[in-house]
Design a protein around this motif. Structure first.
Motif, PDB file in Angstrom:
ATOM      1  N   ARG A 324       0.809  -1.214   0.000  1.00  0.00           N
ATOM      2  CA  ARG A 324       0.000   0.000   0.000  1.00  0.00           C
ATOM      3  C   ARG A 324       0.851   1.276   0.000  1.00  0.00           C
ATOM      4  N   THR A 325       2.040   1.196   0.550  1.00  0.00           N
ATOM      5  CA  THR A 325       2.926   2.376   0.600  1.00  0.00           C
ATOM      6  C   THR A 325       4.328   1.995   0.122  1.00  0.00           C
ATOM      7  N   PRO A 326       4.457   1.520  -1.103  1.00  0.00           N
ATOM      8  CA  PRO A 326       5.767   1.004  -1.549  1.00  0.00           C
ATOM      9  C   PRO A 326       6.850   2.072  -1.643  1.00  0.00           C
ATOM     10  N   ARG A 327       6.517   3.266  -2.127  1.00  0.00           N
ATOM     11  CA  ARG A 327       7.557   4.293  -2.295  1.00  0.00           C
ATOM     12  C   ARG A 327       8.058   4.798  -0.945  1.00  0.00           C
ATOM     13  N   LEU A 328       7.148   5.002  -0.005  1.00  0.00           N
ATOM     14  CA  LEU A 328       7.560   5.430   1.328  1.00  0.00           C
ATOM     15  C   LEU A 328       8.397   4.345   2.000  1.00  0.00           C
ATOM     16  N   ALA A 329       7.991   3.084   1.826  1.00  0.00           N
ATOM     17  CA  ALA A 329       8.732   1.976   2.439  1.00  0.00           C
ATOM     18  C   ALA A 329      10.139   1.857   1.862  1.00  0.00           C
ATOM     19  N   VAL A 330      10.253   1.964   0.543  1.00  0.00           N
ATOM     20  CA  VAL A 330      11.570   1.848  -0.087  1.00  0.00           C
ATOM     21  C   VAL A 330      12.467   3.011   0.317  1.00  0.00           C
ATOM     22  N   ALA A 331      11.914   4.219   0.347  1.00  0.00           N
ATOM     23  CA  ALA A 331      12.704   5.377   0.769  1.00  0.00           C
ATOM     24  C   ALA A 331      13.174   5.217   2.211  1.00  0.00           C
ATOM     25  N   PHE A 332      12.283   4.750   3.075  1.00  0.00           N
ATOM     26  CA  PHE A 332      12.623   4.506   4.475  1.00  0.00           C
ATOM     27  C   PHE A 332      13.774   3.506   4.575  1.00  0.00           C
ATOM     28  N   LEU A 333      13.690   2.426   3.838  1.00  0.00           N
ATOM     29  CA  LEU A 333      14.714   1.386   3.904  1.00  0.00           C
ATOM     30  C   LEU A 333      16.040   1.862   3.317  1.00  0.00           C
ATOM     31  N   LEU A 334      15.991   2.515   2.163  1.00  0.00           N
ATOM     32  CA  LEU A 334      17.231   2.975   1.526  1.00  0.00           C
ATOM     33  C   LEU A 334      17.954   4.007   2.391  1.00  0.00           C
ATOM     34  N   CYS A 335      17.205   4.958   2.928  1.00  0.00           N
ATOM     35  CA  CYS A 335      17.838   5.968   3.783  1.00  0.00           C
ATOM     36  C   CYS A 335      18.397   5.344   5.058  1.00  0.00           C
ATOM     37  N   GLY A 336      17.659   4.413   5.627  1.00  0.00           N
ATOM     38  CA  GLY A 336      18.131   3.770   6.851  1.00  0.00           C
ATOM     39  C   GLY A 336      19.411   2.982   6.632  1.00  0.00           C
ATOM     40  N   LEU A 337      19.433   2.161   5.590  1.00  0.00           N
ATOM     41  CA  LEU A 337      20.628   1.354   5.331  1.00  0.00           C
ATOM     42  C   LEU A 337      21.808   2.224   4.905  1.00  0.00           C
ATOM     43  N   ALA A 338      21.540   3.290   4.134  1.00  0.00           N
ATOM     44  CA  ALA A 338      22.621   4.199   3.758  1.00  0.00           C
ATOM     45  C   ALA A 338      23.180   4.907   4.985  1.00  0.00           C
ATOM     46  N   GLY A 339      22.297   5.239   5.916  1.00  0.00           N
ATOM     47  CA  GLY A 339      22.733   5.949   7.110  1.00  0.00           C
ATOM     48  C   GLY A 339      23.630   5.125   8.007  1.00  0.00           C
ATOM     49  N   VAL A 340      23.440   3.798   8.029  1.00  0.00           N
ATOM     50  CA  VAL A 340      24.249   2.943   8.909  1.00  0.00           C
ATOM     51  C   VAL A 340      25.398   2.274   8.174  1.00  0.00           C
ATOM     52  N   GLY A 341      25.573   2.596   6.871  1.00  0.00           N
ATOM     53  CA  GLY A 341      26.783   2.147   6.186  1.00  0.00           C
ATOM     54  C   GLY A 341      26.666   0.887   5.376  1.00  0.00           C
ATOM     55  N   PHE A 342      25.479   0.574   4.857  1.00  0.00           N
ATOM     56  CA  PHE A 342      25.331  -0.615   4.020  1.00  0.00           C
ATOM     57  C   PHE A 342      25.479  -0.227   2.540  1.00  0.00           C
ATOM     58  N   PRO A 343      25.980  -1.142   1.702  1.00  0.00           N
ATOM     59  CA  PRO A 343      26.135  -0.842   0.268  1.00  0.00           C
ATOM     60  C   PRO A 343      24.782  -0.813  -0.414  1.00  0.00           C
ATOM     61  N   PRO A 344      24.670  -0.185  -1.599  1.00  0.00           N
ATOM     62  CA  PRO A 344      25.715   0.576  -2.318  1.00  0.00           C
ATOM     63  C   PRO A 344      25.553   2.063  -2.053  1.00  0.00           C
TER      64      PRO A 344
END
Length: 433
Positions: A324-344
């Protein structure tokens, strides 16, 4: 030295705050703030244009050295401040951020830009005090004791900074450096002076939390005094904060509280790298700082956007439907993983250099750093799976609106481009150069 580009950015943001404060309609106020923040980000990006990369030395005005852009990491601090500020004003929930609050956020961003515009100690103290006062003025509207708690920590912090700067100016550089470092421990919420921060993140408007958090690492680019502070003590305090906060973040059952400890942990990693005596670790800290300055605001504002749609968020009970909220979920996940140092992402390069530099500069720390990165990644995944993939039910929340998607696209695109072309400008840090 006075840098003209950050000074112009600060002027744009201050003018925008005046316009927003006079706007009654909340939606119109947010649109005005986004337009002005976009203009400020464009002006700040001028500092990356090759002809402007070298400061104009030799030009003086009233006895002060004047440059087009600041030197070292301060140049990139201004760009990151404006991009994160654009994200904040575009995604701040209207119910929690009336025009008066948006105006204070823009003034906080102007103060952050001011750190890159001036390098004098007295101006740094004034801007530091101004940013703390702006947040206190916002918290004072709430009748929950948060303003008193905030003042109990930050009034001594401002006094320590002022005393340390004054002592350094009178020749007592080492004593002054110790006092300034104590002030930074409070402002960066390092252990053991972190008692104000979890409650602040949990109860204050998220836009204010993020805007106040943007400034401290930009301050470090102008506090050359800290080069006199012993590096080992700074590195030890940073790694202690990173470990303790990572462990506390992963066990939280409230989303905002988990976010608070996650941001503390990442700040501890940056301080560890800047406090080390390894050039590789310093480069890693700079890259981690650049990634965190964009990714963690994206993670925090995505959380605020979801909270505005769904209400208070708990990590104890799974909920949310990814479909139901795919774009918000993907943005949340990408920003979170980028913030803690996961690739790419840019953060991955920073964490890699931090670990590599600690092998030679601070050998006992490298396994601990790997553990911190792993635990922080677990916190991000826990939040994502609990909030977006925990239920088939749908509570009617909508996906990203165009304004939110616009800001997140710029930030995530910058993180991905930064991973391909990382930049680690030199600057003077704790005990190193």
């Amino acid at each position: 030295m006075i840098a003209l580009v950050p000074l112009l950015v600060a002027a744009v943001l201050l003018a925008a705050s005046c316009a927003v404060a006079r706007t009654v309609d909340r939606r119109r106020a947010r649109h005005v703030a986004v337009v002005c923040a976009t203009a400020a980000a464009f002006v700040a990006t001028l500092s990356a244009v090759p002809p402007l990369l070298a400061p104009l030395t030799g030009d003086h005005l009233w006895g002060l050295l004047v440059a087009v852009v600041p030197d070292g990491a301060a140049r990139f601090a201004g760009i990151l401040t404006c991009l994160a500020g654009l994200l904040v004003v575009a995604m701040s929930p209207l119910a929690e951020h009336p025009p008066a609050t948006l105006a204070r956020i823009l003034r906080l961003l102007a103060a952050s830009s001011g750190f890159g515009a001036v390098g004098q100690g007295g101006a740094t103290v004034a801007l530091w005090a101004l940013s703390a006062w702006l947040v206190w003025a916002e918290l004072r509207r709430r009748d929950d004791g948060l303003a008193r708690l905030f003042a109990a920590y930050h009034v001594p912090g401002v006094l320590l900074l002022g005393a340390g700067t004054a002592l350094a100016a009178t020749g007592h550089k080492e004593t002054g450096a110790v006092l300034v470092a104590l002030a930074l421990v409070i402002r960066l919420a390092l252990v053991p002076a972190h008692g104000w921060y979890p409650r602040f993140v949990e109860r204050a408007p998220m836009g204010v939390v993020v805007a106040f958090g943007i400034a401290p690492l930009g301050m470090l680019t102008r506090l050359d005094l800290l080069s006199a502070f012993p590096a080992q003590e700074v590195a030890s305090l940073g790694v202690l904060t990173a470990v303790a906060a990572a462990v506390l973040a992963v066990v939280q059952d409230r989303a905002r509280r988990a976010l608070a400890f996650l941001m503390m942990s990442q700040g501890g990693l940056v301080v560890f790298g800047l406090g080390g005596d390894s050039p590789i670790a310093v480069s890693g800290a700079l890259l981690t700082w650049q990634a965190s300055a964009l990714a963690l605001p994206g993670f925090a504002m995505s959380l605020a956007a979801l909270e505005a749609r769904r209400g208070a968020l708990s990590l104890a009970t799974p909920g949310g439907n990814f479909a139901r909220t795919p774009r918000l979920a993907v943005a949340f996940l990408l920003c979170g993983l980028a913030g803690v140092g996961f690739p790419p992402s840019l953060g991955f390069a920073g964490d890699h250099l931090l670990v590599h530099g600690s092998v030679t500069g601070f050998p006992p720390a490298w396994p601990v750093l790997l553990g911190v990165v792993g635990v922080n990644g677990m916190t991000v995944m826990k939040c994502f799976l609990t909030l977006f993939a925990g239920s088939r039910a749908h509570y009617g929340e909508r996906d990203l609106v165009p304004l939110e998607a616009y800001a997140l696209t710029i930030v995530i695109g910058t993180l991905l481009i930064g991973a391909a072309f990382p930049v680690t400008p030199g600057s003077v840090w704790f005990g190193g150069s």
